[in-house]
Design a protein around this motif. Structure first.
Motif, mmCIF file in Angstrom:
data_model
loop_
_atom_site.group_PDB
_atom_site.id
_atom_site.type_symbol
_atom_site.label_atom_id
_atom_site.label_comp_id
_atom_site.label_asym_id
_atom_site.label_seq_id
_atom_site.Cartn_x
_atom_site.Cartn_y
_atom_site.Cartn_z
ATOM 1 N N UNK A 245 -13.851 -40.435 -45.887
ATOM 2 C CA UNK A 245 -14.971 -40.503 -46.819
ATOM 3 C C UNK A 245 -15.306 -41.925 -47.236
ATOM 4 N N UNK A 246 -14.297 -42.768 -47.385
ATOM 5 C CA UNK A 246 -14.514 -44.111 -47.915
ATOM 6 C C UNK A 246 -14.438 -45.205 -46.862
ATOM 7 N N UNK A 247 -13.930 -44.882 -45.684
ATOM 8 C CA UNK A 247 -13.764 -45.895 -44.652
ATOM 9 C C UNK A 247 -14.911 -45.915 -43.665
ATOM 10 N N UNK A 248 -14.751 -46.747 -42.649
ATOM 11 C CA UNK A 248 -15.756 -46.888 -41.612
ATOM 12 C C UNK A 248 -15.117 -47.028 -40.249
ATOM 13 N N UNK A 249 -15.898 -47.368 -39.228
ATOM 14 C CA UNK A 249 -15.344 -47.487 -37.869
ATOM 15 C C UNK A 249 -14.246 -48.535 -37.750
ATOM 16 N N UNK A 250 -14.329 -49.592 -38.542
ATOM 17 C CA UNK A 250 -13.323 -50.659 -38.445
ATOM 18 C C UNK A 250 -12.051 -50.341 -39.213
ATOM 19 N N UNK A 251 -12.053 -49.270 -39.993
ATOM 20 C CA UNK A 251 -10.872 -48.919 -40.792
ATOM 21 C C UNK A 251 -10.336 -47.540 -40.436
ATOM 22 N N UNK A 252 -10.583 -47.101 -39.208
ATOM 23 C CA UNK A 252 -10.113 -45.791 -38.768
ATOM 24 C C UNK A 252 -8.592 -45.745 -38.758
ATOM 25 N N UNK A 253 -8.045 -44.639 -39.254
ATOM 26 C CA UNK A 253 -6.598 -44.468 -39.287
ATOM 27 C C UNK A 253 -6.186 -43.358 -38.327
ATOM 28 N N UNK A 254 -4.883 -43.244 -38.120
ATOM 29 C CA UNK A 254 -4.365 -42.332 -37.111
ATOM 30 C C UNK A 254 -4.709 -40.876 -37.430
ATOM 31 N N UNK A 255 -4.694 -40.501 -38.708
ATOM 32 C CA UNK A 255 -5.039 -39.133 -39.069
ATOM 33 C C UNK A 255 -6.454 -38.775 -38.667
ATOM 34 N N UNK A 256 -7.396 -39.703 -38.855
ATOM 35 C CA UNK A 256 -8.775 -39.461 -38.433
ATOM 36 C C UNK A 256 -8.871 -39.300 -36.927
#
Length: 303
Positions: A245-256
């Motif tokens: 919800x708060x992140x973007x393509x440059x802050x993608x994490x493993x759960x996403x």
């Protein structure tokens, strides 16, 4: 003759006496209170152990047997970057949570009982609200036309909205807000048990209050720091809703990435490999932390 026979008899009696408590404990575990654990054990086997075994099996069998899924994670710079970004974000969230939570927990130990309870309620308040609701509330606060940017613009501090969402900043704000109680509570439990007379004794011997704090209080609070940091870091590794919800393509994490592989690409084997990597990292961290702190005391038992 009876004198020489007495010691073996005593030895045999002592051996049986030592064996009887173990037999009694086994009997109590099988026929007594130990049976109360069977429903929980069965539940965990069905909803945790069995699915986990299926996931681990699919990571090396889907779409074909072998370690191809794990090799794909290492070969692709995109997946490697997501993996590195996950650990960097988790470390940053842990450090920020510690910097905020340590003075807060210390203040709780100094406050009178009434204000200590107020501070405790403030810490526990997030537990009483849905994570999804809190994340959407942060969206309303942090977006370009949100409360934060509009307030700063109204008082003349900024002319353009600050980028508080769709980046690492938004992810960290959301994660710290969620994880802060898991840092504060272990810290407070540890600090509350520190004998304040040690600080007073150091001050009587000529130490400055700041010197006594850093050389006595901070080292004694290290178990709470390690326990809180471990809880926060492990949970941060598996975050999904807040980064989505708060992140973007440059802050993608493993759960996403795992959710994307399952729901969009339908690549169950690769998603299972990503989950296995996350599980392996968590277990490795627990093993390393177990060398320095008593995990059974700080995570499962009362301090």
């Amino acid at each position: 003759m009876s004198t020489t026979d007495a010691p073996p008899a005593a030895t045999q009696t002592g051996g049986r006496a030592g064996a009887e408590p173990r037999a009694t404990r086994r009997l109590r575990l099988a026929d007594g209170w130990g049976l109360l654990a069977l429903p929980l054990v069965g539940y965990l086997l069905v909803v945790f152990i069995l699915p986990l075994a299926v996931i681990l099996a699919r990571s090396v069998t889907d779409p074909e047997p072998g370690l191809g899924n794990f090799q794909a994670i290492l070969d692709s710079p995109v997946y490697t970057r997501v993996l590195v970004n996950t650990f960097v974000t988790a470390i940053a969230a842990t450090v920020i949570t510690l910097l905020i939570g340590y003075p807060y927990a210390y203040l709780m130990t100094l406050a009178p009982p009434f204000w200590r309870n107020v501070l405790l309620v403030v810490v526990l308040l997030p537990f009483w609200t849905s994570l999804l609701v809190r994340s959407f509330a942060l969206v309303l606060l942090l977006r370009d036309t949100g409360v934060v940017n509009e307030t700063l613009r109204a008082i003349g501090l900024i002319s353009e909205p600050l980028p508080l969402m769709r980046n690492l900043t938004g992810v960290l704000i959301g994660m710290v807000q969620v994880l802060l109680p898991f840092m504060v509570l272990p810290l407070y439990a540890t600090m509350q048990g520190i004998d304040r007379r040690l600080l007073r004794a150091a001050e009587v011997l000529g130490a400055r209050p700041s010197f006594a704090f850093w050389r006595i209080f901070v080292p004694l609070s290290a178990p709470g720091v390690l326990a809180g940091s471990l809880l926060v870091f492990i949970q941060a590794l598996g975050f999904y809703i807040t980064p989505a919800l708060l992140g973007g393509p440059t802050s993608t994490m493993l759960g996403e990435l795992i959710v994307q592989q399952v729901s969009s690409v339908l690549n169950w084997g690769f998603a299972a490999a990503l989950a296995a990597v996350l599980l392996g990292a968590t277990l490795l961290l627990l093993a390393i932390a177990g060398r320095f702190i008593d995990l059974r005391r700080w995570l499962w038992s009362k301090p």
